[in-house]
Design an enzyme around this catalytic site. Structure first.
Site, PDB file in Angstrom:
ATOM      1  CG  ASN B 115      -1.857   1.069   1.271  1.00 20.61           C
ATOM      2  OD1 ASN B 115      -1.481   2.407   1.744  1.00 20.61           O
ATOM      3  ND2 ASN B 115      -3.056   0.755   1.002  1.00 20.61           N
ATOM      4  CB  CYS B 145      -5.563   8.221   4.331  1.00 24.63           C
ATOM      5  SG  CYS B 145      -5.335   8.376   6.081  1.00 24.63           S
TER       6      CYS B 145
HETATM    7  C1  LIG Z   1      -5.889   1.489  12.491  1.00 22.85           C
HETATM    8  C2  LIG Z   1      -6.199   1.704  10.846  1.00 22.85           C
HETATM    9  C3  LIG Z   1      -5.041   1.865  10.161  1.00 22.85           C
HETATM   10  C4  LIG Z   1      -5.485   1.948   8.733  1.00 22.85           C
HETATM   11  N1  LIG Z   1      -4.317   2.416   7.926  1.00 22.85           N
HETATM   12  C5  LIG Z   1      -4.623   2.285   6.674  1.00 22.85           C
HETATM   13  C6  LIG Z   1      -3.684   2.744   5.594  1.00 22.85           C
HETATM   14  O1  LIG Z   1      -2.264   2.890   5.747  1.00 22.85           O
HETATM   15  N2  LIG Z   1      -3.666   2.696   4.254  1.00 22.85           N
HETATM   16  C7  LIG Z   1      -4.984   2.430   3.716  1.00 22.85           C
HETATM   17  O2  LIG Z   1      -5.105   2.442   2.384  1.00 22.85           O
HETATM   18  N3  LIG Z   1      -5.853   2.166   4.563  1.00 22.85           N
HETATM   19  C8  LIG Z   1      -5.797   2.167   6.090  1.00 22.85           C
HETATM   20  N4  LIG Z   1      -6.964   1.769   6.936  1.00 22.85           N
HETATM   21  C9  LIG Z   1      -8.296   1.380   6.293  1.00 22.85           C
HETATM   22  C10 LIG Z   1      -8.323   0.079   6.144  1.00 22.85           C
HETATM   23  O3  LIG Z   1      -7.404  -0.752   5.562  1.00 22.85           O
HETATM   24  C11 LIG Z   1      -9.708  -0.354   5.723  1.00 22.85           C
HETATM   25  O4  LIG Z   1     -10.008   0.111   4.678  1.00 22.85           O
HETATM   26  C12 LIG Z   1     -11.000   0.120   6.696  1.00 22.85           C
HETATM   27  O5  LIG Z   1     -10.475   0.053   7.908  1.00 22.85           O
HETATM   28  C13 LIG Z   1     -12.282  -0.710   6.446  1.00 22.85           C
HETATM   29  O6  LIG Z   1     -12.106  -2.251   6.725  1.00 22.85           O
HETATM   30  P1  LIG Z   1     -12.376  -2.728   8.354  1.00 22.85           P
HETATM   31  O7  LIG Z   1     -13.541  -2.344   8.671  1.00 22.85           O
HETATM   32  O8  LIG Z   1     -12.157  -4.276   8.066  1.00 22.85           O
HETATM   33  O9  LIG Z   1     -11.140  -2.479   9.136  1.00 22.85           O
HETATM   34  C14 LIG Z   1      -6.643   1.781   8.243  1.00 22.85           C
HETATM   35  C15 LIG Z   1      -7.521   1.206   9.057  1.00 22.85           C
HETATM   36  C16 LIG Z   1      -7.552   1.191  10.486  1.00 22.85           C
HETATM   37  C17 LIG Z   1      -8.510   0.753  11.424  1.00 22.85           C
END
Ligand SMILES: Cc1cc2nc3c(=O)[nH]c(=O)nc-3n(C[C@H](O)[C@H](O)[C@H](O)COP(=O)(O)O)c2cc1C
Ligand SMILES: Cc1cc2nc3c(=O)[nH]c(=O)nc-3n(C[C@H](O)[C@H](O)[C@H](O)COP(=O)(O)OP(=O)(O)OC[C@H]3O[C@@H](n4cnc5c(N)ncnc54)[C@H](O)[C@@H]3O)c2cc1C
Ligand code: FES
Lengths: 257, 317
Positions: B115, B145
């Site tokens: 990523n 983001c």
């Molecule tokens: C603590 C945390 C850090 C994240 N960091 C990134 C990141 O660095 N880059 C990105 O594209 N998405 C990031 N996300 C988003 C997740 O990859 C994902 O798209 C989002 O959390 C929805 O999925 P989930 O409900 O299963 O967590 C982050 C999510 C969380 C909770």
């Protein structure tokens, strides 16, 4: 030795210590065997809407029986849920997490402030050398104090002056002219900041246990960082993960300002 | 009832004959389960709980051209059935990442999906170029983001900007490009189509939904950043809806995510049109969630007599 696992423990006993402080003993298959003083566990809620496990310090370790004791203050929904559990209930937990305190020191003062007191109990039990304990409370509800007494001389500071020295843990050190080559402490940041300053001024070494909001608990998500003096080798920036690199840090490693 | 039981007993032993492999832009994942960026680091911490070789792929935390220190703490807050995060894309920078994290992931039989984040088009392109000769299978470009001021979401909300950055990244990329879409838009099909027009090879969605939490006792924001990205089961219906809409608007393969906690949740995203799915917040509630979900998908297949997982992709129209 430092293997972390998630498992289902069984509560063997519970206690209510003060109006809002509770304790529980949890039998685990492996976590207790692997645990060290100053480490913590991530305890999961049963209510599914609370996704994140609650980080709670290990207060006592009974390796033979495979039992861990946790002492916690009810401050929200998760700890409220824990306080309603009873002996025989099952509970999911992951641990042991974090690094723990170093246990070798000739002459140490262990300091706990408020809900930072519980982890210092197992440290007091396992510490080699001369051990003094200074506990900081709000008032006369001196939870766990008597349990330290078999292992060390115990001094108390209270904010309201009802027991021991009126003031904070540093005031108690001064009032009792305590000396040591090392301080190990767990408590709120203002207390840790005061200890760091006192230790620096008096040429004493100090190890401080930090707290921060956590999600993964194992070093993956970077939620729980604290500022570090130097660039950290893992993060490559000036911060460290409390859950993995800590919660215990040497005072020279972290920036508390 | 008796029919069901018969089905179960004849196929239950046949799990090995199931086809769970899916294809994202020419890269075959052994199963549809990958990790969601930012929740899994580069896999080393979770490898103590999960054999990474059981996963279709590992999507790493976002990496930039130089180290980023991220936001002040508190960076996270739990909410009902979800959580807010404002980590702010803290990362060690591409140099250390290439030296340490890629060799670690190469030890496993899983696809490596890196990523990428940045503040400007040039920063994204610099990272993508650096990764060109590395053993990386796919690149996921985070233009969504919500926790950084420039770059990130600023790119992700404007279709023209999405198309431009997709083109720019594609022009320097050696690996297939997945554009990660923001849900913080009025019509996600517009940004999806823009990414397709810019030459994206696949899309992933959804990133987190911008949210806020106030600590009413302290009369203060729960997060130092004031706002954060909402993730977890609380956002799942929104994510399923968006996957469905995008699946019907573009021809690209999709990686669906947002609140997936179980194999059933994963199946729901696939039926809505996702070819693969990512597991994020669920890792915090269960460190074995990724491998468990992969197993639960197989169990669902067995239970329903599905021999090839590709049969169900987009089956609900
Ligand atoms: C603590 C945390 C850090 C994240 N960091 C990134 C990141 O660095 N880059 C990105 O594209 N998405 C990031 N996300 C988003 C997740 O990859 C994902 O798209 C989002 O959390 C929805 O999925 P989930 O409900 O299963 O967590 C982050 C999510 C969380 C909770
Ligand atoms: C390493 C470590 C060790 C700890 N040891 C103890 C202990 O031995 N005894 C004890 O009583 N407390 C301890 N705490 C604090 C304890 O984790 C919180 O009080 C607890 O998580 C509150 O949960 P809740 O659901 O009751 O509160 P809520 O406010 O409803 O919790 C909401 C969210 O915020 C988090 N949270 C709230 N307060 C804190 C806090 N102070 N620190 C970290 N996260 C917090 C919760 O984990 C949860 O994710 C420790 C914290 C850390 C980081
Ligand atoms: S809580 Fe995830 S890194 Fe510490």
């Amino acid at each position: 030795m430092d293997k972390k696992i998630k498992e289902q423990g069984i509560i063997t006993a519970t206690e209510q210590i003060t109006s809002d402080i509770y304790g529980m003993w949890v039998k685990t298959a492996q976590i207790a065997q692997n645990a060290k003083p100053g480490q913590f566990a991530a305890i999961y809620c049963k209510e599914g809407s609370r996704l994140l496990p609650r980080p709670i310090s290990i207060c006592e370790i009974d390796k033979e029986a495979g039992i861990l004791r946790f002492v916690y203050r009810v401050v929200g929904k998760g700890t409220d849920e824990f306080s309603k559990l009873t002996a025989g209930d099952k509970i999911e937990l992951m641990g042991p997490l974090g690094n723990g305190f170093p246990l070798e020191s000739e002459n140490v003062i262990l300091m706990g402030g408020g809900i930072g007191i519980p982890p210092m109990l197992e440290v007091a039990k396992q510490m080699k050398g001369k051990v003094s304990v200074v506990l900081g409370y709000r008032d006369a509800e001196n939870f766990l104090k008597s349990e330290f007494e078999p292992y060390a001389d115990v001094y108390v500071a209270t904010e309201d002056g009802s027991v021991g020295t009126k003031g904070n843990v540093i005031d108690a050190i001064k009032a009792n002219s305590l000396n040591a080559d090392t301080i190990m402490a767990c408590g709120p940041v203002p207390m840790l900041r005061g200890i760091k300053q006192y230790a620096t001024e008096n040429g004493i070494d100090a190890w401080l246990s930090m707290e921060e909001r956590m999600a993964c608990g194992i070093g993956a998500c970077l939620a729980c960082v604290c500022k570090s003096k130097e660039k950290d080798s893992h993060t490559n920036v000036q911060n460290k993960r409390v859950c993995k690199d800590g919660p215990v840090f040497h005072m020279s490693e972290i920036d508390l300002d | 009832m008796s029919d069901n039981t018969k089905n179960l007993s004849t196929t239950a032993t046949d799990e090995t004959r199931l086809n769970t492999a899916v294809n994202i832009a020419g890269v075959e994942l052994k199963n549809p389960v990958v990790t969601a960026s930012g929740t899994f680091g580069s896999g080393s911490e979770y490898s103590e709980f999960v054999d990474l070789s059981l996963l279709g792929g590992v999507v790493t935390k976002g990496v930039a051209n130089v180290p980023w220190a991220g936001n002040p703490t508190p960076r996270i807050a739990e909410t009902y059935g979800g959580m807010l995060n404002a980590v702010g894309l803290q990362n060690p920078g591409i140099d250390l990442f290439v030296k340490r994290d890629i060799p670690f992931l190469q030890k496993y039989d899983t696809k490596i999906i890196v990523n990428v984040c940045g503040h400007t088009t040039e920063e994204y392109c610099e990272v993508v170029e650096r990764l060109g000769d590395e053993k990386v299978d796919l690149l996921e470009i985070n233009i969504s983001c919500p926790n950084v001021k420039e770059g990130g979401i600023a790119f992700g909300q404007n279709p023209k900007a999405v198309e431009d950055i997709t083109k720019a990244v594609k022009s320097v990329a050696k690996q297939p490009i997945i554009m990660k879409l923001s849900p913080n838009v009025t019509d996600i099909t517009e940004t999806a189509k823009a990414a397709e027009a810019g030459g994206a090879d696949a899309l992933s969605l959804i990133n987190t939904l911008t949210g806020m939490k106030i600590d009413i006792e302290k009369r203060a924001f729960a997060l130092a950043n004031k706002t954060g990205g909402l993730s977890g089961p609380a956002i799942k219906p929104v994510a399923v809806r968006m996957v469905y809409q995008v699946a019907n608007a573009v021809k690209l393969p999709l990686i669906g995510m947002g609140g997936i906690m179980t194999g059933e949740d994963a199946i729901e995203f696939m039926m809505a049109g996702a070819t693969a799915i990512a597991v994020g917040t669920a890792n915090f509630a269960d460190p074995m969630a990724t491998a468990r979900i992969a197993k639960e998908i197989e169990k669902f297949m067995v239970r329903h007599g599905i021999t090839d997982i590709n049969e169900i992709i987009g089956c609900v129209k």
